[in-house]
Design a protein around this motif. Structure first.
Motif, PDB file in Angstrom:
ATOM      1  N   LEU A 168      -7.352   3.068   4.626  1.00  0.00           N
ATOM      2  CA  LEU A 168      -7.013   1.862   3.874  1.00  0.00           C
ATOM      3  C   LEU A 168      -5.815   1.148   4.488  1.00  0.00           C
ATOM      4  N   MET A 169      -4.794   1.906   4.876  1.00  0.00           N
ATOM      5  CA  MET A 169      -3.595   1.293   5.434  1.00  0.00           C
ATOM      6  C   MET A 169      -3.862   0.664   6.799  1.00  0.00           C
ATOM      7  N   LEU A 183       0.824  -1.201   0.000  1.00  0.00           N
ATOM      8  CA  LEU A 183       0.000   0.000   0.000  1.00  0.00           C
ATOM      9  C   LEU A 183       0.863   1.259   0.000  1.00  0.00           C
ATOM     10  N   VAL A 192      -6.359   2.588  -4.689  1.00  0.00           N
ATOM     11  CA  VAL A 192      -5.420   3.516  -4.062  1.00  0.00           C
ATOM     12  C   VAL A 192      -4.581   4.231  -5.126  1.00  0.00           C
ATOM     13  N   TYR A 193      -4.070   3.476  -6.090  1.00  0.00           N
ATOM     14  CA  TYR A 193      -3.212   4.073  -7.119  1.00  0.00           C
ATOM     15  C   TYR A 193      -3.962   5.104  -7.947  1.00  0.00           C
ATOM     16  N   HIS A 211      -8.747   8.947   3.598  1.00  0.00           N
ATOM     17  CA  HIS A 211      -9.011   7.776   2.770  1.00  0.00           C
ATOM     18  C   HIS A 211      -7.796   6.860   2.705  1.00  0.00           C
ATOM     19  N   GLN A 212      -6.617   7.440   2.495  1.00  0.00           N
ATOM     20  CA  GLN A 212      -5.407   6.618   2.410  1.00  0.00           C
ATOM     21  C   GLN A 212      -5.072   5.999   3.761  1.00  0.00           C
ATOM     22  N   SER A 217       2.611   8.894  -6.508  1.00  0.00           N
ATOM     23  CA  SER A 217       3.164  10.232  -6.313  1.00  0.00           C
ATOM     24  C   SER A 217       4.190  10.586  -7.380  1.00  0.00           C
ATOM     25  N   PHE A 265      -5.152   8.273  -5.580  1.00  0.00           N
ATOM     26  CA  PHE A 265      -4.073   9.144  -5.134  1.00  0.00           C
ATOM     27  C   PHE A 265      -3.366   9.771  -6.332  1.00  0.00           C
ATOM     28  N   THR A 320       2.405   1.652  -3.302  1.00  0.00           N
ATOM     29  CA  THR A 320       1.435   2.112  -4.287  1.00  0.00           C
ATOM     30  C   THR A 320       1.249   3.622  -4.202  1.00  0.00           C
ATOM     31  N   VAL A 321       1.175   4.155  -2.972  1.00  0.00           N
ATOM     32  CA  VAL A 321       1.072   5.608  -2.789  1.00  0.00           C
ATOM     33  C   VAL A 321       2.320   6.300  -3.349  1.00  0.00           C
TER      34      VAL A 321
END
Length: 325
Positions: A302-303, A14, A206-207, A298-299, A22, A210, A17-18
Motif C-alpha cells: 500500500l505504501m 499512511l 489500512v487502519y 499488505h502494508q 498500533s 492493521f 495511520t499505521v
C-alpha cells in the motif's frame, strides 16, 4: 516544506495511520464502527467509479483479455514461483517461509488496486475487471495451490468472499453506472471528490486491517529481527514483481494506462481474502504465524503503490497541461 524535501504527504498519512492503529486500534463496538465506515467508503468509491465510467469504457475494459490473462499469470504463476524460491533459502524459519509462500498464492486486492489505478491515471475499467476476476478466481485457485505446494490436502473454500465482493463492490458499481445519466456530469466535474474517496478508503482499510492485527498480539508474537527479515523479503518480492511486470507490459506493447493496471493489479495480495482462507486451510494454532508475512506485505504494498500512484498521477497532469499550454 514537504514538496522541497520531496516527501509525499499521502505516504506520511499512511505511516501515521499505521502508527495510530498500533497505539490506538479500534476495539469492541468502535472496531465495528470503523469497519462499517471503511466498507461504506469502499462502496461509495465503486459507486462513484460506476457513475464516472461510460458504457464504452467498461466494454473496452472487459475486452482487454490479453491484459487480464497477464495479470492472472503474474498473480498465480510468477508470484508462486518466487515464493518457492524464497522458501528454499537455507536457514529461513519454517513458519515464516510457509507464510511467505502462502501470501504468494493469494489473489490480488480489489479496492486498493482500482483506487491506485484511478489515482495514477490508468485504465480503471480494465482494473475493475482484472482485480475482480483475480479475487473471485483466487477463492478457488488458492486452496488448490495451497494443497499442492504446502498442506498436501484437498483444502476448501467459502462462498462468503464471493457474496461480500458482490454486495460491497459490484452492486454499488452497477448502481452508480445506472445512475450515470443523472449524476455522471456532476462526478466528472468534481474529480477532486473522487480523489478524496479513493485515498480516504485506502486509509480506512489500512487502519482497520492493521488495528485488528495489533489487537491479536502482533507485536508480542515476533522479534525485531524477524520483523526486519519479513520487511526485507516483502520489499524484495514486491520490487521483483513490479520490475518484471513493467518489462512484460512494455514487451507486450500495452498502452501506458494498461501497464498501470498490470503494475497495480498484478503486484497486490489481498489481506481480506488471505485471512479467512488461512483460517480454513491451516490449523488454528498456525494461522497467526502464517498470515504475519501477508500483513507486512499488505502494508508495504500500500505504501509503495501510494507513492507510485501519486507520481504517475502528477505525470499525467503535466501531460494533460501541455496541449493547453
Amino acid at each position: 516544506m514537504l514538496a522541497r524535501l520531496n516527501i509525499d504527504p499521502y505516504l506520511l498519512l499512511l505511516v501515521g495511520t499505521v502508527g495510530l492503529a498500533s497505539v490506538l486500534p479500534a476495539r469492541g463496538i468502535w472496531a465495528d464502527i470503523a469497519g462499517g465506515v471503511a466498507d461504506a467508503g469502499i462502496a461509495l468509491l465503486f459507486f462513484l467509479h460506476g457513475a464516472k465510467l461510460s458504457r464504452e469504457a467498461i466494454l473496452d475494459g472487459a475486452r482487454a483479455w490479453k491484459l487480464h490473462l497477464t495479470v492472472a499469470a503474474t498473480t498465480f504463476v510468477l508470484f508462486p514461483i518466487l515464493g518457492l524460491a524464497i522458501r528454499a533459502i537455507p536457514g529461513l524459519e519454517p513458519s515464516l517461509a510457509t507464510g511467505v509462500l502462502f501470501l504468494t498464492l493469494l489473489p490480488s486486492t480489489v479496492q486498493s488496486s482500482i483506487a491506485f489505478t484511478a489515482i495514477a491515471g490508468g485504465n480503471v475499467a480494465a482494473a475493475v475487471c482484472s482485480a475482480s476476476f483475480s479475487n473471485l478466481a483466487g477463492i478457488f485457485i488458492t486452496p488448490v495451490l495451497t494443497a499442492l505446494l504446502i498442506t498436501g490436502d484437498s483444502g476448501g473454500f467459502s462462498a462468503d468472499p464471493i457474496i461480500a465482493i458482490s454486495v460491497q463492490l459490484l452492486l454499488p458499481f452497477v448502481a452508480g453506472h445506472l445512475l450515470r445519466p443523472w449524476i455522471g456530469g456532476f462526478v466528472t466535474r468534481n474529480k477532486q471528490v473522487l480523489n478524496y474517496v479513493d485515498r480516504g478508503s485506502i486509509l480506512l482499510v489500512v487502519y482497520t486491517a492493521f488495528g485488528a492485527a495489533v489487537i491479536e498480539g502482533l507485536w508480542q508474537k515476533v522479534t525485531l529481527a524477524e520483523l526486519g527479515l519479513i520487511a526485507v523479503i516483502s520489499l524484495v518480492l514486491l520490487a521483483v514483481v513490479m520490475t518484471i511486470s513493467t518489462a512484460v507490459g512494455k514487451g507486450l506493447g500495452f498502452s501506458r494506462q494498461d501497464r498501470i493496471v498490470l503494475l497495480f493489479c498484478g503486484s497486490k495480495k489481498s489481506l481480506a481474502t488471505g485471512v479467512p482462507l488461512a483460517g480454513v486451510l491451516f490449523p488454528a494454532a498456525q494461522v497467526g504465524a502464517i498470515i504475519l508475512p501477508l500483513m507486512f506485505f499488505h502494508q508495504i504494498q500500500l505504501m509503495v503503490c501510494a507513492v507510485l500512484a501519486r507520481r504517475f498521477g502528477a505525470e499525467n497532469e503535466k501531460a494533460d497541461a501541455l496541449p493547453a499550454a
